[in-house]
Motif scaffolding. Structure first.
Motif, PDB file in Angstrom:
ATOM      1  N   ASP A 238      18.097  19.049   2.028  1.00  0.00           N
ATOM      2  CA  ASP A 238      16.851  19.588   2.335  1.00  0.00           C
ATOM      3  C   ASP A 238      15.403  19.680   2.121  1.00  0.00           C
ATOM      4  O   ASP A 238      14.922  19.515   2.016  1.00  0.00           O
ATOM      5  CB  ASP A 238      17.978  20.607   3.873  1.00  0.00           C
ATOM      6  N   CYS A 239      16.308  20.408   1.528  1.00  0.00           N
ATOM      7  CA  CYS A 239      14.690  20.936   0.015  1.00  0.00           C
ATOM      8  C   CYS A 239      15.268  21.333  -1.409  1.00  0.00           C
ATOM      9  O   CYS A 239      16.800  21.656  -1.639  1.00  0.00           O
ATOM     10  CB  CYS A 239      14.365  21.531   1.363  1.00  0.00           C
ATOM     11  N   ALA A 240      14.035  21.426  -2.587  1.00  0.00           N
ATOM     12  CA  ALA A 240      14.441  22.140  -3.638  1.00  0.00           C
ATOM     13  C   ALA A 240      14.053  22.924  -3.319  1.00  0.00           C
ATOM     14  O   ALA A 240      12.571  23.095  -3.120  1.00  0.00           O
ATOM     15  CB  ALA A 240      14.232  21.315  -4.416  1.00  0.00           C
ATOM     16  N   LEU A 241      14.016  24.282  -4.184  1.00  0.00           N
ATOM     17  CA  LEU A 241      13.283  25.789  -4.600  1.00  0.00           C
ATOM     18  C   LEU A 241      12.989  25.234  -5.538  1.00  0.00           C
ATOM     19  O   LEU A 241      13.633  25.402  -6.840  1.00  0.00           O
ATOM     20  CB  LEU A 241      13.347  26.280  -4.069  1.00  0.00           C
ATOM     21  N   VAL A 242      12.052  26.296  -6.353  1.00  0.00           N
ATOM     22  CA  VAL A 242      11.738  26.341  -7.927  1.00  0.00           C
ATOM     23  C   VAL A 242      11.229  27.823  -8.078  1.00  0.00           C
ATOM     24  O   VAL A 242      11.429  28.437  -7.202  1.00  0.00           O
ATOM     25  CB  VAL A 242      10.525  25.969  -8.852  1.00  0.00           C
ATOM     26  N   VAL A 243      12.370  28.140  -9.155  1.00  0.00           N
ATOM     27  CA  VAL A 243      12.639  29.331  -8.897  1.00  0.00           C
ATOM     28  C   VAL A 243      11.824  30.210 -10.574  1.00  0.00           C
ATOM     29  O   VAL A 243      12.547  29.063 -11.590  1.00  0.00           O
ATOM     30  CB  VAL A 243      14.202  30.486  -8.768  1.00  0.00           C
ATOM     31  N   PHE A 244      10.738  30.901 -10.601  1.00  0.00           N
ATOM     32  CA  PHE A 244      10.301  30.731 -11.462  1.00  0.00           C
ATOM     33  C   PHE A 244       9.587  32.199 -11.880  1.00  0.00           C
ATOM     34  O   PHE A 244       9.341  32.843 -10.819  1.00  0.00           O
ATOM     35  CB  PHE A 244       9.337  30.193 -12.553  1.00  0.00           C
ATOM     36  N   PRO A 245       9.480  32.947 -13.061  1.00  0.00           N
ATOM     37  CA  PRO A 245       9.070  34.548 -13.775  1.00  0.00           C
ATOM     38  C   PRO A 245       7.587  34.448 -12.388  1.00  0.00           C
ATOM     39  O   PRO A 245       6.946  33.893 -12.673  1.00  0.00           O
ATOM     40  CB  PRO A 245       9.177  34.213 -14.828  1.00  0.00           C
ATOM     41  N   SER A 246       7.583  35.780 -12.262  1.00  0.00           N
ATOM     42  CA  SER A 246       6.319  36.498 -11.409  1.00  0.00           C
ATOM     43  C   SER A 246       5.273  36.518 -13.040  1.00  0.00           C
ATOM     44  O   SER A 246       5.802  36.784 -14.212  1.00  0.00           O
ATOM     45  CB  SER A 246       6.842  37.465 -11.058  1.00  0.00           C
ATOM     46  N   GLY A 247       3.841  35.971 -12.533  1.00  0.00           N
ATOM     47  CA  GLY A 247       3.098  36.568 -13.698  1.00  0.00           C
ATOM     48  C   GLY A 247       2.547  35.508 -14.587  1.00  0.00           C
ATOM     49  O   GLY A 247       1.305  34.913 -15.393  1.00  0.00           O
ATOM     50  N   VAL A 248       4.000  33.870 -14.486  1.00  0.00           N
ATOM     51  CA  VAL A 248       2.862  32.800 -15.194  1.00  0.00           C
ATOM     52  C   VAL A 248       1.425  31.991 -14.355  1.00  0.00           C
ATOM     53  O   VAL A 248       1.550  31.313 -15.238  1.00  0.00           O
ATOM     54  CB  VAL A 248       4.156  32.170 -14.732  1.00  0.00           C
ATOM     55  N   GLY A 249       1.993  32.451 -13.058  1.00  0.00           N
ATOM     56  CA  GLY A 249       0.347  32.038 -12.717  1.00  0.00           C
ATOM     57  C   GLY A 249       0.744  30.063 -11.783  1.00  0.00           C
ATOM     58  O   GLY A 249       1.975  30.260 -12.483  1.00  0.00           O
ATOM     59  N   GLY A 250      -0.915  29.996 -11.771  1.00  0.00           N
ATOM     60  CA  GLY A 250      -0.034  27.944 -11.035  1.00  0.00           C
ATOM     61  C   GLY A 250       0.026  27.421 -12.666  1.00  0.00           C
ATOM     62  O   GLY A 250      -0.009  27.511 -13.821  1.00  0.00           O
ATOM     63  N   PHE A 251       0.741  26.610 -12.019  1.00  0.00           N
ATOM     64  CA  PHE A 251       1.152  25.408 -13.379  1.00  0.00           C
ATOM     65  C   PHE A 251       1.764  23.764 -12.612  1.00  0.00           C
ATOM     66  O   PHE A 251       1.891  24.026 -11.330  1.00  0.00           O
ATOM     67  CB  PHE A 251       2.901  26.174 -13.669  1.00  0.00           C
ATOM     68  N   ASP A 252       1.218  22.489 -12.846  1.00  0.00           N
ATOM     69  CA  ASP A 252       0.946  21.947 -12.789  1.00  0.00           C
ATOM     70  C   ASP A 252       2.376  21.029 -12.724  1.00  0.00           C
ATOM     71  O   ASP A 252       2.888  21.382 -13.695  1.00  0.00           O
ATOM     72  CB  ASP A 252       0.186  20.912 -13.805  1.00  0.00           C
ATOM     73  N   VAL A 253       2.482  20.177 -11.479  1.00  0.00           N
ATOM     74  CA  VAL A 253       3.796  20.034 -10.821  1.00  0.00           C
ATOM     75  C   VAL A 253       3.782  17.670 -10.931  1.00  0.00           C
ATOM     76  O   VAL A 253       3.209  18.160  -9.561  1.00  0.00           O
ATOM     77  CB  VAL A 253       4.952  20.157 -10.346  1.00  0.00           C
ATOM     78  N   SER A 254       3.854  17.483 -11.689  1.00  0.00           N
ATOM     79  CA  SER A 254       3.459  16.199 -11.015  1.00  0.00           C
ATOM     80  C   SER A 254       4.381  15.295 -11.013  1.00  0.00           C
ATOM     81  O   SER A 254       5.739  15.354 -11.427  1.00  0.00           O
ATOM     82  CB  SER A 254       3.035  15.547 -13.066  1.00  0.00           C
ATOM     83  N   TYR A 255       4.886  15.539  -9.494  1.00  0.00           N
ATOM     84  CA  TYR A 255       5.880  14.813  -8.723  1.00  0.00           C
ATOM     85  C   TYR A 255       6.211  13.328  -9.306  1.00  0.00           C
ATOM     86  O   TYR A 255       7.405  13.114  -8.451  1.00  0.00           O
ATOM     87  CB  TYR A 255       5.418  14.838  -6.713  1.00  0.00           C
ATOM     88  N   GLU A 256       4.780  12.614  -9.390  1.00  0.00           N
ATOM     89  CA  GLU A 256       6.210  11.018 -10.153  1.00  0.00           C
ATOM     90  C   GLU A 256       6.371  11.208 -10.805  1.00  0.00           C
ATOM     91  O   GLU A 256       7.807  10.639 -11.326  1.00  0.00           O
ATOM     92  CB  GLU A 256       4.271  10.245 -10.132  1.00  0.00           C
ATOM     93  N   LYS A 257       6.027  12.185 -12.211  1.00  0.00           N
ATOM     94  CA  LYS A 257       6.655  12.324 -13.225  1.00  0.00           C
ATOM     95  C   LYS A 257       8.576  12.961 -12.799  1.00  0.00           C
ATOM     96  O   LYS A 257       9.873  12.395 -13.578  1.00  0.00           O
ATOM     97  CB  LYS A 257       6.119  13.345 -15.099  1.00  0.00           C
ATOM     98  N   LEU A 258       8.196  14.377 -11.924  1.00  0.00           N
ATOM     99  CA  LEU A 258       9.390  14.913 -11.867  1.00  0.00           C
ATOM    100  C   LEU A 258      10.388  13.887 -10.977  1.00  0.00           C
ATOM    101  O   LEU A 258      11.755  14.332 -11.535  1.00  0.00           O
ATOM    102  CB  LEU A 258       9.051  16.036 -10.569  1.00  0.00           C
ATOM    103  N   SER A 259       9.654  13.322 -10.394  1.00  0.00           N
ATOM    104  CA  SER A 259      10.790  12.440  -9.622  1.00  0.00           C
ATOM    105  C   SER A 259      11.360  11.542 -10.710  1.00  0.00           C
ATOM    106  O   SER A 259      12.822  10.755 -10.629  1.00  0.00           O
ATOM    107  CB  SER A 259      10.387  11.114  -8.632  1.00  0.00           C
ATOM    108  N   SER A 260      10.571  10.554 -11.804  1.00  0.00           N
ATOM    109  CA  SER A 260      11.001  10.191 -12.868  1.00  0.00           C
ATOM    110  C   SER A 260      12.063  10.742 -13.238  1.00  0.00           C
ATOM    111  O   SER A 260      13.302   9.873 -13.685  1.00  0.00           O
ATOM    112  CB  SER A 260       9.718   9.518 -13.237  1.00  0.00           C
ATOM    113  N   SER A 261      11.968  11.833 -13.618  1.00  0.00           N
ATOM    114  CA  SER A 261      12.858  12.508 -14.716  1.00  0.00           C
ATOM    115  C   SER A 261      14.225  12.468 -13.768  1.00  0.00           C
ATOM    116  O   SER A 261      15.407  12.734 -14.158  1.00  0.00           O
ATOM    117  CB  SER A 261      12.395  13.848 -15.043  1.00  0.00           C
TER     118      SER A 261
END
Length: 560
Positions: A238-261
């Motif tokens: 169905d889907c994936a969620l990322v859980v991350f510490p609040s306050g880190v602000g925005g961060f870049d996610v390269s879906y191409e690199k993520l898919s490759s990983s």
């Protein structure tokens, strides 16, 4: 019946110590229902609310302002405990997280750590609800996310709904995904985390991430068939969620690199064998053909954004009971019947609806649209789901038909699409920030019952509602894979209603059986621009004294 398998992928940063992979059975970590802490250590529970600071002023940013220590995997275990707790509550009589799952509580969890202090390479673990432990299953590695973050993936087994509900299983499973998404988001918030859906990933990426690609592809027959079809009990990603510490602000996610990983996961040695539910099956081919038609590909251009948190509005904080969060969670039941007597104060009604708004209060937004408040902020799209309400027993409000506009960009379109004789007037005492409108006055109990497959529960509560999505324009603009996502949004909204109802001392239940065409006729809707997707009811429950609640497993003394 529907099942989830949850996969967690952790980025390094969690310190190790003996016994870190087992949580304390007496852990007091709280699952958040939106808590206003008080000096007497009790709470006023209300989803997405604010709390008061030492000067007594409402601190609308406090939801994420006090972060827990991230130096222990024990917080992961606490998150799991309270997310899964809302699905099963560890009771024989299910206090359900997802309303269609009844007795088949087949939720599992896998955790993939990348932690050099715990192992030379990352590894995956599988949760065991009987002992709250996380046993090792296989090595893994994943990058692209901040320290102290992890991924959660959901998958569904359509057969575990279809055996009972037939082809309706597709939407029921997706309702359940929405309820689970909300549970994750709110549990994470209590522990100092934020959550966002990783929506750029495609269907094939999710299969690899959760180890579902190891199973043979299910060949969908050309028509419904019956027989021994064990392969029909496959898991659909169905889907994936990322859980991350609040306050880190925005961060870049390269879906191409993520898919490759994620492709590296195909080399993992996934252990264990899924259990089977049935010896014989019925294949409703329309379920699987629909799922295939709305599969999402990898979308590299998707932008990953983390918006500032916005708390929900408050107009009647006193309406909440003095329950602790744990008490609210453990009291949660899907009502099987409503008493037809219990009433609700007008201000309580307004307060519940304020917590159903996507943009919260005081966000600087001029209108409701963007999903900034808990738990809606987990979703990556603007609100597309509205609510048509049947008000039965709310003191100070006339009985009748009401409409909650959750995306005010749709307001004019809704006015034009619905009956010309509707009032579209704000009811008396309605907060300015609440886009609630009365459409027609009069007793609508019988109408509500008839629309919900003639179920009394739709007319015997304080109010019931139908969730109406901005449908065909959304699919055309954002692509067909928004179809299941619209159901997820209804599930998130339904989860808020469940917890709000219990926080004020009553109950609620999702209604999956309803007649959508008569709902559209009642509203004057034609075509497919707006579509009814889910019904719900809130009111005083009728308790069946024949039902006994017992601990499902030997566990914490408070389970009983």
């Amino acid at each position: 019946m529907q099942s989830f398998v949850v996969v967690l992928v952790l980025r390094s940063g969690f310190a190790s110590s003996s016994g870190l992979l087992r949580s304390s059975r007496n852990s007091r970590a709280s699952f958040v229902v939106g808590v206003h802490h008080r000096r007497d250590n009790r709470t006023v529970a209300g989803v997405g609310g604010a709390q008061r600071n030492n000067n007594g002023a409402v601190d609308r940013g406090c939801w994420f302002s006090s972060l827990h220590n991230f130096s222990s995997v024990r917080f992961i275990s606490s998150h799991f405990s309270f997310t899964m707790l809302l699905q099963t509550l560890l009771h024989t009589e299910s206090t359900k997280q997802h309303p269609f799952s009844r007795k088949l509580r087949t939720t599992g969890a896998k955790t993939v750590f990348e932690e050099p202090k715990l192992a030379r390479s990352g590894f995956a673990v599988d949760s065991e609800p009987r002992s709250y432990s996380l046993p090792l299953i296989s090595p893994a590695h994943l990058q692209n996310f901040p320290r102290n973050s992890f991924l959660i993936g959901f998958s569904s087994i359509f057969w575990r709904e279809a055996w009972k509900y037939g082809e309706r299983a597709f939407r029921y499973c997706n309702h359940d995904v929405g309820h689970a998404i909300a549970a994750v988001a709110m549990a994470a918030a209590e522990l100092g985390w934020d959550v966002k859906i990783v929506d750029g990933l495609g269907n094939e990426d999710l299969k690899k991430l959760m180890g579902l690609d190891v199973f043979p592809k299910f060949e969908v027959p050309s028509k419904p068939i019956k027989g021994k079809i064990p392969e029909i009990e496959f898991e659909h990603p169905d889907c994936a969620l990322v859980v991350f510490p609040s306050g880190v602000g925005g961060f870049d996610v390269s879906y191409e690199k993520l898919s490759s990983s994620i492709k590296e996961f195909t080399a993992l040695d996934w252990t264990g064998k899924p259990n089977s539910l049935s010896k014989e099956h019925v294949c409703w081919d329309i379920i699987h053909r629909t799922a295939e038609a709305v599969e999402k590909p990898l979308t590299i251009a998707n932008e990953f954004t983390v918006d500032p948190f916005c708390a929900s509005g408050i107009c009647s904080e006193s309406c909440y009971k003095g329950y602790t969060v744990r008490e609210v969670v453990r009291k949660r039941r899907s009502a099987v019947d409503m008493d037809g007597v219990t009433t609700m104060e007008r201000e309580t009604f307004y307060q519940i609806l304020l917590h159903c708004l996507p943009s919260g209060s005081g966000s600087g937004e001029k209108k409701q649209k963007r999903q900034l408040a808990l738990p809606f902020r987990v979703l990556s799209w603007d609100a597309e789901v509205h609510a048509v309400l049947f008000v039965h027993r709310v003191k100070g409000l006339p009985k009748g038909l009401y409409f909650l506009v959750r995306n005010e960009d749709h307001f004019e379109e809704l006015q034009k699409a619905t009956r010309p004789d509707f009032e579209w007037e704000k009811p008396e005492g309605c907060p300015d920030e609440l886009p609630l409108y009365i459409l027609a006055r009069g007793d609508c109990q019988q109408v509500a019952k008839a629309l919900s497959c003639h179920q009394d529960i739709a007319g015997d509560g304080c109010f019931s509602l139908g969730m109406v999505a901005h449908f065909e324009p959304t699919l055309r603009k954002k692509n067909v894979w928004m179809y299941p996502r619209l159901f997820w949004e209804t599930g998130v909204l339904g989860q808020v209603l469940y917890l709000e109802a219990h926080a004020i001392g009553i109950s609620a239940t999702g209604i999956g059986c309803f007649f959508d065409d008569p709902v559209h006729e009642l509203l004057g809707l034609t075509g497919s621009n707006f579509q009814s997707l889910y019904h719900f009811t809130v009111g005083g429950p009728v308790l069946d004294k024949r039902i006994m609640s017992l601990p499902a497993y030997p566990g914490p003394k408070i389970d009983a």
